[in-house]
Design a protein around this motif. Structure first.
Motif, PDB file in Angstrom:
ATOM      1  N   TYR A 181      23.999  78.437  75.566  1.00  0.00           N
ATOM      2  CA  TYR A 181      25.118  79.291  75.912  1.00  0.00           C
ATOM      3  C   TYR A 181      24.842  80.743  75.531  1.00  0.00           C
ATOM      4  N   GLN A 186      24.600  87.843  74.405  1.00  0.00           N
ATOM      5  CA  GLN A 186      25.974  87.446  74.066  1.00  0.00           C
ATOM      6  C   GLN A 186      26.040  85.926  74.040  1.00  0.00           C
ATOM      7  N   GLN A 187      26.616  85.377  72.965  1.00  0.00           N
ATOM      8  CA  GLN A 187      26.762  83.926  72.900  1.00  0.00           C
ATOM      9  C   GLN A 187      28.110  83.519  73.461  1.00  0.00           C
ATOM     10  N   SER A 188      28.106  82.409  74.201  1.00  0.00           N
ATOM     11  CA  SER A 188      29.349  81.859  74.741  1.00  0.00           C
ATOM     12  C   SER A 188      29.491  80.397  74.322  1.00  0.00           C
ATOM     13  N   TYR A 189      29.046  80.126  73.105  1.00  0.00           N
ATOM     14  CA  TYR A 189      29.131  78.765  72.560  1.00  0.00           C
ATOM     15  C   TYR A 189      30.432  78.545  71.810  1.00  0.00           C
ATOM     16  N   THR A 212      34.141  80.638  70.215  1.00  0.00           N
ATOM     17  CA  THR A 212      34.950  81.842  70.103  1.00  0.00           C
ATOM     18  C   THR A 212      35.079  82.244  68.637  1.00  0.00           C
ATOM     19  N   ARG A 258      33.467  85.126  71.042  1.00  0.00           N
ATOM     20  CA  ARG A 258      32.150  85.429  71.581  1.00  0.00           C
ATOM     21  C   ARG A 258      31.652  86.725  70.954  1.00  0.00           C
ATOM     22  N   TRP A 277      34.301  91.668  71.667  1.00  0.00           N
ATOM     23  CA  TRP A 277      35.313  91.032  72.508  1.00  0.00           C
ATOM     24  C   TRP A 277      36.660  91.100  71.801  1.00  0.00           C
ATOM     25  N   LEU A 300      35.346  80.941  77.945  1.00  0.00           N
ATOM     26  CA  LEU A 300      34.265  80.759  76.977  1.00  0.00           C
ATOM     27  C   LEU A 300      32.945  80.854  77.721  1.00  0.00           C
ATOM     28  N   TRP A 314      30.601  84.007  80.307  1.00  0.00           N
ATOM     29  CA  TRP A 314      30.065  85.344  80.413  1.00  0.00           C
ATOM     30  C   TRP A 314      31.078  86.244  81.107  1.00  0.00           C
TER      31      TRP A 314
END
Lengths: 107, 121
Positions: free
Chosen positions: A32, A89-92, A94, A96, B49, B105, B107
């Motif tokens: 991710y 950027q990690q999306s594993y 929250t 992120r 973010w 969750l 990009w």
């Protein structure tokens, strides 16, 4: 929060060079991981998502690899328009989080 | 194709509330296919973010800012908004809105052009 660390912070390269940027996560994030390109005064642009999937419209000289904690973005033959700052950027999990950026400059 | 555009005051006084709006064109925030996020970038620094909203009105915020952030939407105008209260100089940044992939969750793509907000008296 998951910390993302990029290396190097900056690099100098010539047109035609092969460039590799590394991103390391503070814990495993599977695949991710996403990569962005940002030029001065502009918004980030998505290049790669899920570690290795090329976003539509992005040149094939960009590629991504890795899983777990270690990832790389490779530009196979650097072009003049590629001089920019790159972020992972990690999306594993929250929230992120992003790496601090790698600035690619002209040698 | 979807485009996003931020708008709002470029200068906010300390302790006041920062308010920005993101207008979406070329797609509907009401479609339910995407979430909609705010992200900021301190001058010369990295990206943070802030939070997102879904068309149902549900929202989620970065815990680091949660106590001061509210994200809302106006589906009739195809807009979503950011409010950040009790601002200080540390909130000076370029603020971006972006479409948020994979259920909030994923990009971010695409992004608005960004708007610089300076906190100063």
């Amino acid at each position: 929060d998951i910390q993302m660390t990029q290396s190097p912070s900056s690099l100098s390269a010539s047109v035609g060079d092969r460039v590799t940027i590394t991103c390391r996560a503070s814990q495993s994030i599977s695949a991710y991981l996403n990569w962005y390109q940002q030029k001065p005064g502009k918004a980030p642009k998505l290049l790669i998502y899920d570690a290795s999937s090329l976003q539509s419209g992005v040149p094939s000289r960009f590629s991504g690899s890795g899983s777990g904690t270690d990832f790389t973005l490779t530009i196979s033959s650097l072009q003049p328009e590629d001089f920019a700052t790159y972020y992972c950027q990690q999306s594993y999990r929250t929230p992120r989080t992003f790496g601090q950026g790698t600035k690619v400059e002209i040698k | 194709q979807v485009q996003l555009q931020e708008s709002g005051p470029g200068l906010v006084k300390p302790s006041q509330t920062l308010s920005l709006t993101c207008t979406v064109s070329g797609g509907s925030i009401n479609s339910g296919d995407y979430y909609w996020s705010w992200i900021r970038q301190h001058p010369g620094k990295g990206l943070e973010w802030i939070g997102y909203i879904y068309y149902t009105g549900s929202s989620y915020y970065n815990p680091s800012l949660k106590s001061r952030v509210t994200i809302s939407e106006d589906t009739s105008k195809n807009q979503f908004s950011l409010k950040l209260s009790s601002v200080t100089a540390a909130d000076t940044a370029v603020y971006y809105c972006a479409r948020d992939q994979r259920g909030g969750l994923g990009w971010f793509d695409p992004w608005g052009q960004g708007t610089l907000v300076t906190v100063s008296s």
